[in-house]
Write an enzyme that holds these catalytic residues in place. Structure first.
Site, PDB file in Angstrom:
ATOM      1  N   ASP A   1       5.633   2.550   2.563  1.00 49.80           N
ATOM      2  CA  ASP A   1       4.714   1.419   2.764  1.00 49.80           C
ATOM      3  C   ASP A   1       3.848   1.720   3.992  1.00 49.80           C
ATOM      4  O   ASP A   1       4.344   1.759   5.124  1.00 49.80           O
ATOM      5  CB  ASP A   1       5.578   0.159   2.985  1.00 49.80           C
ATOM      6  CG  ASP A   1       4.756  -1.108   3.121  1.00 49.80           C
ATOM      7  OD1 ASP A   1       3.555  -1.011   3.452  1.00 49.80           O
ATOM      8  OD2 ASP A   1       5.329  -2.197   2.904  1.00 49.80           O
ATOM      9  N   HIS A   2       2.566   1.901   3.740  1.00 51.27           N
ATOM     10  CA  HIS A   2       1.685   2.336   4.832  1.00 51.27           C
ATOM     11  C   HIS A   2       1.451   1.235   5.870  1.00 51.27           C
ATOM     12  O   HIS A   2       0.911   1.480   6.943  1.00 51.27           O
ATOM     13  CB  HIS A   2       0.343   2.824   4.258  1.00 51.27           C
ATOM     14  CG  HIS A   2      -0.321   3.884   5.106  1.00 51.27           C
ATOM     15  ND1 HIS A   2      -0.036   4.066   6.446  1.00 51.27           N
ATOM     16  CD2 HIS A   2      -1.253   4.822   4.803  1.00 51.27           C
ATOM     17  CE1 HIS A   2      -0.765   5.056   6.918  1.00 51.27           C
ATOM     18  NE2 HIS A   2      -1.513   5.541   5.945  1.00 51.27           N
ATOM     19  N   ARG A   3       1.878   0.012   5.567  1.00 51.71           N
ATOM     20  CA  ARG A   3       1.761  -1.036   6.590  1.00 51.71           C
ATOM     21  C   ARG A   3       2.799  -0.806   7.685  1.00 51.71           C
ATOM     22  O   ARG A   3       2.652  -1.284   8.797  1.00 51.71           O
ATOM     23  CB  ARG A   3       2.000  -2.421   5.956  1.00 51.71           C
ATOM     24  CG  ARG A   3       0.952  -2.826   4.947  1.00 51.71           C
ATOM     25  CD  ARG A   3       1.356  -4.083   4.219  1.00 51.71           C
ATOM     26  NE  ARG A   3       2.623  -3.929   3.504  1.00 51.71           N
ATOM     27  CZ  ARG A   3       3.224  -4.905   2.839  1.00 51.71           C
ATOM     28  NH1 ARG A   3       2.693  -6.102   2.806  1.00 51.71           N
ATOM     29  NH2 ARG A   3       4.355  -4.694   2.200  1.00 51.71           N
TER      30      ARG A   3
ATOM     31  N   PRO B   1       0.854  -1.207   0.000  1.00 53.50           N
ATOM     32  CA  PRO B   1       0.000   0.000   0.000  1.00 53.50           C
ATOM     33  C   PRO B   1       0.884   1.249   0.000  1.00 53.50           C
ATOM     34  O   PRO B   1       1.393   1.664   1.027  1.00 53.50           O
ATOM     35  CB  PRO B   1      -0.820  -0.132   1.286  1.00 53.50           C
ATOM     36  CG  PRO B   1      -0.093  -1.112   2.133  1.00 53.50           C
ATOM     37  CD  PRO B   1       0.845  -1.915   1.280  1.00 53.50           C
TER      38      PRO B   1
END
Ligand code: CAO
Length: 532
Positions: A504-506, A329
Site C-alpha cells: 500500500d503506497h499510502r 494504491p
C-alpha cells in the site's frame, strides 16, 4: 422568563482536550433533543455532541479549533424544553460505517434496512440466538436474492431478546427481524453489508454482487468517506452518496454544507449510477471520473452461452477484492529468492519426518521468513486507520487457499511462536476446513500479513491484491532452475523462487518495499538468518 441552562460536553470516555471541528448550530436556532450541536475529533474518533433536550440556542461558547473536555460548557439553551440532563455522545470511529442514532435505553427493534429494489428476500442464515450479546455491525442474518447476498448487521450493540424470523422467511425493507435490549437503543436501520464477518474486515459494507443493483448508494465509498456521524446521518436523510461528495473541511473532511450543496446540485441522490455500473470508492463526484455504465451485451447473439451463478464465497470475495483494489494504491515489487539450500533441507527433513506423517511444503518456511522480515519492517505488519498507523506486536499470517467455492484466507495465529511442523499441521487442517466450506469466521480474521502461493501450480510473477486492512501481501510462484552468476564469469544453476510483493503506497515507499523483498529472499536463502 424562560430558564437558561448550560449545555456541557458529556462523558466522552478517556478523551480530553479534544478539538471542536464543526459547530452545527447558530444563536437563535431552535433545536430538538438529539439534534447534533457540534463535532469533536480526537486522533482516534469523531464524536458528535447531540442536544440533551430541545430549546433555543442563546449563546455558543466555543468555536472551531477550541479544545474541550467532559464538563466544558459549549452553549446555552433557553426555552421550555431546556433541561440539564447530559447528552450521550455519538462516537463511531472515523472510518466506521454510518452509526445509528442514540435513543433512550430499552428495547430496539432491528429492521431490514433499504435493500434497493429487492422485496420478499429469503433469509438464508441466522447468525445469532436469543441471549447472544452482539456489537454494532455484527452480522445478524443473511438474505439472498437471485442477484445478491446481503448481511444485515446489528445497528447497535446489545443482547438479543427475540428473533422474529427463521430460515426461509421472506423479508423486505422495514421488516422487523429481531429485538435487541440495549443501553442505547436505536430507531434507524443501518445499511446491509455483504460480509459474513468471516473473510472481510469491518470497513466493507457493499452488497456482494452488483452493487448498483442492490443499493443506490455505494456503501463502501459511503463507509470510507471522511465525515462525522451527523454528516453521515444527514447524507442518509438526503439520499446523498457520501463517497461522491468532495469535502471542503480540513484534510478534505466532508462537512454539512458540502452534503447540502451536493443534494441541491442534484448529484448522486438525483442521478444514481446506471444498473450494474459501479462507481469508484472515494470517487470525487467530478463527472469525468465517474465510471461508465457496465456494457450490456446480448452474448447469445454471438453464439451459444450458459449462465452460472457465482458461489456465495465468490460473491463475498468479489466485493472485498473490488474494494481493496479500488481503495488501496497498490504497487507490486518483484524479486527472487535462491532456495536451493532450503529445498535440500526441506527434502531431508521430510525424509526424517516420514514416519510422523508430516509433509512440509515451502509455505511454512515462507511464513517463518515473513515473520522475521516483518519484525525488521514493522510498518508492513500494520493497518492504516485515518492518519495513523496501527503497528501490531503479533504476527498472524494468512495464506490464500484455493477451494472449489473460491478463494479463502485462513489465518495462522502467532506464527512467531510455532515450529515448522506445527505450522504445517495447522495449515493442512485449515486448508481442509476451507475446502470443505467449514472455516469459522475467527479462523479467517486477525491476520497481519498474507502469503498467496501459486507455487504448486505455476506462473512466474503476478499482482496479489492486498487483504485489507493489511498493508502488504507476498505472492510467490513456482520455483525453477536458473543460471546465476555473482561475477559474470562463473555460473551455477540455482533453484529460484519468484516473489511478488504488493504494498500500500499510502504506508510504504518503494525503496522500503525493495529492501523488504531483499531481506525476505536472504532469509529464505539461509534460514539461519532468522535467528538474527
Ligand atoms: N515451487 C515449486 N513447487 C512448489 C511450490 C513452489 N513455490 N510451492 C509448492 N510446491 C509444490 C509442493 O511442494 C507440492 O509438491 P509435491 O506434491 O511434490 O509434494 C505441490 O507443489 C503442491 O503443494 P500444495 O499446494 O499442496 O502445498 P502448499 O503448502 O504449497 O500450498 C495451499 C497450500 C493451501 C496454499 C495451496 O494448496 C493453495 O491453495 N494454493 C493456491 C493459492 C491461491 O489460489 N492463490 C491465489 C490468490 S489470488 O487469486
Amino acid at each position: 422568563m424562560s430558564q437558561v441552562i448550560d449545555i456541557k460536553v458529556p462523558d466522552i470516555g478517556d478523551f480530553s482536550d479534544i478539538p471542536v471541528i464543526e459547530v452545527f448550530v447558530k444563536v437563535g436556532d431552535t433545536v430538538k433533543a438529539e439534534d447534533p450541536l457540534l463535532s469533536l475529533e480526537s486522533d482516534k474518533a469523531t464524536m458528535d455532541v447531540p442536544a440533551p433536550s430541545g430549546g433555543v440556542v442563546k449563546s455558543i461558547k466555543v468555536k472551531v479549533g477550541d479544545k474541550v473536555s467532559e464538563g466544558s460548557v459549549i452553549m446555552q439553551f433557553e426555552g421550555a424544553g431546556a433541561a440539564a440532563a447530559p447528552a450521550e455522545v455519538v462516537k463511531p470511529s472515523v472510518s466506521a460505517p454510518p452509526s445509528p442514532v442514540s435513543a433512550p435505553a430499552g428495547l430496539a427493534e432491528v429492521r431490514v434496512p433499504d435493500i434497493g429494489d429487492f422485496t420478499d428476500v429469503p433469509v438464508i442464515e441466522v447468525f445469532v440466538g436469543v441471549g447472544d450479546t452482539v456489537k454494532a455491525e455484527d452480522p445478524l442474518v443473511s438474505l439472498e436474492s437471485d442477484k445478491a447476498t446481503m448481511d444485515v448487521p446489528a445497528p447497535l450493540g446489545g443482547v438479543i431478546q427475540e428473533i422474529r424470523v427463521k430460515l426461509g422467511d421472506k423479508v423486505s425493507a422495514g421488516s422487523v427481524i429481531m429485538v435487541v435490549a440495549t443501553g442505547s437503543a436505536t430507531a434507524a436501520p443501518t445499511a446491509t453489508q455483504t460480509s459474513t464477518g468471516a473473510a472481510t474486515p469491518a470497513a466493507a459494507a457493499a452488497p456482494a454482487a452488483s452493487a448498483g443493483a442492490a443499493s443506490k448508494i455505494d456503501e463502501t465509498a459511503f463507509a470510507l468517506a471522511y465525515a462525522g456521524p451527523a454528516v453521515r446521518k444527514l447524507a442518509r436523510e438526503l439520499g446523498v452518496d457520501l463517497g461522491k461528495v468532495k469535502g471542503s473541511g480540513e484534510h478534505g473532511r466532508i462537512v454539512r454544507t458540502d452534503v447540502e450543496s451536493f443534494a441541491k446540485g442534484g448529484g448522486a441522490a438525483a442521478a444514481p449510477a446506471a444498473k450494474g455500473a459501479s462507481a469508484p470508492a472515494g470517487g470525487s463526484g467530478v463527472s469525468g471520473l465517474d465510471l461508465l455504465p457496465w456494457p450490456k451485451v446480448d452474448f447469445a447473439k454471438f453464439g451459444p452461452i450458459e449462465r452460472k451463478d457465482l458461489s456465495r464465497i465468490k460473491k463475498i470475495s468479489a466485493a472485498n477484492l473490488h474494494r481493496n483494489w479500488v481503495v488501496i494504491p497498490h504497487v507490486t515489487t518483484h524479486d527472487e529468492a535462491d532456495i536451493t539450500d532450503l529445498e535440500q533441507f526441506r527434502v531431508t527433513m521430510n525424509k526424517e519426518l516420514e514416519k510422523s506423517g508430516v509433509k512440509i511444503s515451502m509455505l511454512p518456511f515462507m511464513m517463518k521468513a515473513a515473520v522475521a522480515t516483518l519484525k525488521k519492517f514493522p510498518e508492513f505488519n500494520a493497518s492504516l486507520e485515518g492518519d495513523s498507523l496501527v503497528l501490531k506486536n503479533y504476527w498472524h499470517i494468512g495464506f490464500a487457499a484455493d477451494t472449489p467455492n473460491g478463494l479463502m484466507v485462513p489465518v495462522i495465529r502467532d506464527c512467531d511462536k510455532k515450529t515448522i511442523p506445527e505450522i504445517t499441521k495447522e495449515m493442512g487442517e485449515l486448508a481442509k476446513l476451507a475446502r470443505d466450506g467449514k472455516l469459522k469466521p475467527d479462523q479467517m480474521s486477525g491476520g497481519t500479513f498474507t502469503i498467496s502461493s501459486l507455487g504448486g501450480i505455476g506462473g512466474i510473477y503476478f499482482t496479489p491484491i492486498i487483504n485489507a486492512p493489511e498493508v502488504a501481501i507476498m505472492g510467490v510462484c513456482k520455483s525453477y532452475w536458473k543460471q546465476h552468476s555473482s561475477d559474470g564469469k562463473s555460473w551455477a544453476s540455482r533453484l529460484t523462487l519468484p516473489l511478488s510483493l504488493s504494498w500500500d503506497h499510502r504506508v510504504i515507499d518503494g525503496a522500503v518495499a525493495a529492501r523488504f523483498n531483499v531481506t525476505f529472499a536472504n532469509l529464505l536463502a539461509d534460514m539461519r538468518r532468522t535467528m538474527f
